[in-house]
Design a protein around this motif. Structure first.
Motif, PDB file in Angstrom:
ATOM      1  N   SER A  29       2.511  -2.834   1.103  1.00 15.75           N
ATOM      2  CA  SER A  29       1.263  -2.079   1.245  1.00 15.75           C
ATOM      3  C   SER A  29       0.118  -2.750   0.477  1.00 15.75           C
ATOM      4  O   SER A  29      -1.018  -2.755   0.952  1.00 15.75           O
ATOM      5  CB  SER A  29       1.450  -0.632   0.785  1.00 15.75           C
ATOM      6  OG  SER A  29       1.855  -0.590  -0.565  1.00 15.75           O
ATOM      7  N   SER A  33      -3.357  -3.850   2.122  1.00 18.02           N
ATOM      8  CA  SER A  33      -4.606  -3.334   1.555  1.00 18.02           C
ATOM      9  C   SER A  33      -5.571  -4.458   1.218  1.00 18.02           C
ATOM     10  O   SER A  33      -6.769  -4.359   1.492  1.00 18.02           O
ATOM     11  CB  SER A  33      -4.326  -2.507   0.299  1.00 18.02           C
ATOM     12  OG  SER A  33      -3.714  -1.294   0.639  1.00 18.02           O
ATOM     13  N   SER A  48      -4.777   3.290   2.626  1.00 19.34           N
ATOM     14  CA  SER A  48      -3.585   4.141   2.530  1.00 19.34           C
ATOM     15  C   SER A  48      -3.604   5.249   3.569  1.00 19.34           C
ATOM     16  O   SER A  48      -2.564   5.594   4.139  1.00 19.34           O
ATOM     17  CB  SER A  48      -3.479   4.743   1.128  1.00 19.34           C
ATOM     18  OG  SER A  48      -3.216   3.732   0.188  1.00 19.34           O
ATOM     19  N   LEU A  51      -2.605   3.741   6.839  1.00 22.54           N
ATOM     20  CA  LEU A  51      -1.161   3.516   6.833  1.00 22.54           C
ATOM     21  C   LEU A  51      -0.407   4.827   7.061  1.00 22.54           C
ATOM     22  O   LEU A  51       0.587   4.865   7.779  1.00 22.54           O
ATOM     23  CB  LEU A  51      -0.719   2.860   5.521  1.00 22.54           C
ATOM     24  CG  LEU A  51      -1.092   1.393   5.351  1.00 22.54           C
ATOM     25  CD1 LEU A  51      -0.884   0.948   3.914  1.00 22.54           C
ATOM     26  CD2 LEU A  51      -0.310   0.520   6.321  1.00 22.54           C
ATOM     27  N   ARG A  52      -0.893   5.902   6.461  1.00 21.98           N
ATOM     28  CA  ARG A  52      -0.258   7.209   6.653  1.00 21.98           C
ATOM     29  C   ARG A  52      -0.333   7.646   8.116  1.00 21.98           C
ATOM     30  O   ARG A  52       0.647   8.127   8.685  1.00 21.98           O
ATOM     31  CB  ARG A  52      -0.914   8.257   5.751  1.00 21.98           C
ATOM     32  CG  ARG A  52      -0.108   9.553   5.736  1.00 21.98           C
ATOM     33  CD  ARG A  52      -0.740  10.612   4.879  1.00 21.98           C
ATOM     34  NE  ARG A  52      -1.297  11.572   5.821  1.00 21.98           N
ATOM     35  CZ  ARG A  52      -2.462  12.154   5.712  1.00 21.98           C
ATOM     36  NH1 ARG A  52      -3.247  11.913   4.706  1.00 21.98           N
ATOM     37  NH2 ARG A  52      -2.862  13.004   6.628  1.00 21.98           N
ATOM     38  N   ARG A  55       2.159   5.692  10.053  1.00 21.40           N
ATOM     39  CA  ARG A  55       3.512   6.155   9.724  1.00 21.40           C
ATOM     40  C   ARG A  55       3.795   7.497  10.389  1.00 21.40           C
ATOM     41  O   ARG A  55       4.826   7.671  11.037  1.00 21.40           O
ATOM     42  CB  ARG A  55       3.650   6.239   8.206  1.00 21.40           C
ATOM     43  CG  ARG A  55       5.048   6.442   7.700  1.00 21.40           C
ATOM     44  CD  ARG A  55       5.109   6.458   6.183  1.00 21.40           C
ATOM     45  NE  ARG A  55       4.338   7.551   5.617  1.00 21.40           N
ATOM     46  CZ  ARG A  55       3.224   7.422   4.887  1.00 21.40           C
ATOM     47  NH1 ARG A  55       2.745   6.235   4.612  1.00 21.40           N
ATOM     48  NH2 ARG A  55       2.598   8.474   4.407  1.00 21.40           N
ATOM     49  N   VAL A  62       8.168   2.817   6.823  1.00 18.65           N
ATOM     50  CA  VAL A  62       8.002   2.353   5.448  1.00 18.65           C
ATOM     51  C   VAL A  62       9.331   2.499   4.726  1.00 18.65           C
ATOM     52  O   VAL A  62      10.113   3.411   5.015  1.00 18.65           O
ATOM     53  CB  VAL A  62       6.881   3.126   4.713  1.00 18.65           C
ATOM     54  CG1 VAL A  62       7.224   4.590   4.575  1.00 18.65           C
ATOM     55  CG2 VAL A  62       6.565   2.496   3.369  1.00 18.65           C
ATOM     56  N   ARG A  69       6.103  -0.581  -1.506  1.00 17.82           N
ATOM     57  CA  ARG A  69       6.326   0.079  -0.218  1.00 17.82           C
ATOM     58  C   ARG A  69       6.128  -0.977   0.856  1.00 17.82           C
ATOM     59  O   ARG A  69       5.069  -1.603   0.951  1.00 17.82           O
ATOM     60  CB  ARG A  69       5.339   1.233  -0.003  1.00 17.82           C
ATOM     61  CG  ARG A  69       5.458   2.345  -1.024  1.00 17.82           C
ATOM     62  CD  ARG A  69       6.794   3.078  -0.854  1.00 17.82           C
ATOM     63  NE  ARG A  69       7.031   4.047  -1.910  1.00 17.82           N
ATOM     64  CZ  ARG A  69       7.833   3.857  -2.947  1.00 17.82           C
ATOM     65  NH1 ARG A  69       8.446   2.700  -3.104  1.00 17.82           N
ATOM     66  NH2 ARG A  69       8.022   4.802  -3.834  1.00 17.82           N
ATOM     67  N   TYR A  71       6.001  -1.976   4.793  1.00 17.02           N
ATOM     68  CA  TYR A  71       5.711  -1.407   6.111  1.00 17.02           C
ATOM     69  C   TYR A  71       6.157  -2.370   7.202  1.00 17.02           C
ATOM     70  O   TYR A  71       6.099  -3.590   7.036  1.00 17.02           O
ATOM     71  CB  TYR A  71       4.210  -1.143   6.251  1.00 17.02           C
ATOM     72  CG  TYR A  71       3.766   0.098   5.533  1.00 17.02           C
ATOM     73  CD1 TYR A  71       3.632   1.305   6.209  1.00 17.02           C
ATOM     74  CD2 TYR A  71       3.509   0.081   4.163  1.00 17.02           C
ATOM     75  CE1 TYR A  71       3.242   2.449   5.546  1.00 17.02           C
ATOM     76  CE2 TYR A  71       3.116   1.225   3.494  1.00 17.02           C
ATOM     77  CZ  TYR A  71       2.985   2.406   4.198  1.00 17.02           C
ATOM     78  OH  TYR A  71       2.604   3.547   3.542  1.00 17.02           O
TER      79      TYR A  71
END
Length: 120
Positions: A29, A33, A48, A51-52, A55, A62, A69, A71
């Motif tokens: 991550s 980023s 983030s 990414l959430r 996911r 993840v 973390r 991915y």
């Protein structure tokens, strides 16, 4: 209904770029980023959040490795998008085939001209 949601997820350029990065293989991550912050000028919390979304929508998975973390792309939703696009492929495949024919014709003509010039 999931397909519409998939296009909502893919409609965001940041999320598409994250998926491009993940297509090369599993990424931490922090590495994601860093790239996204540099390219899009957004904060780490904003990355983030993207990414959430990936996911939670199933486009990315993840796993924890110590404090990191990692991915990775989950291909299932992409296969659903591909299946939905299948009904539209005929619109562009015929044109791409025609383009391929024209490119081959041009290549052949250049080769014949080159051979003719060499014979002179």
């Amino acid at each position: 209904m999931r397909t519409v949601h998939a296009f909502d997820v893919l409609g965001d350029p940041v999320r598409r770029r994250i998926l491009e990065l993940l297509a090369a293989g599993e990424q931490a991550s922090g590495d994601i980023s860093a790239v996204i912050q540099d390219e899009f000028g957004i904060s780490q919390p904003a990355v983030s959040q993207h990414l959430r979304v990936l996911r939670e929508s199933g486009f990315a998975s993840v796993r924890a490795e110590g404090t990191r973390r990692l991915y990775a792309v989950d291909a299932a939703p992409l296969r659903e998008v591909d299946a939905w696009l299948e009904r539209f492929r005929g619109f562009w495949e015929q044109r791409l085939d025609a383009l391929g024919t024209e490119l081959a014709r041009g290549k052949r003509e250049r080769r014949l001209r080159k051979e003719a010039n060499e014979d002179e």
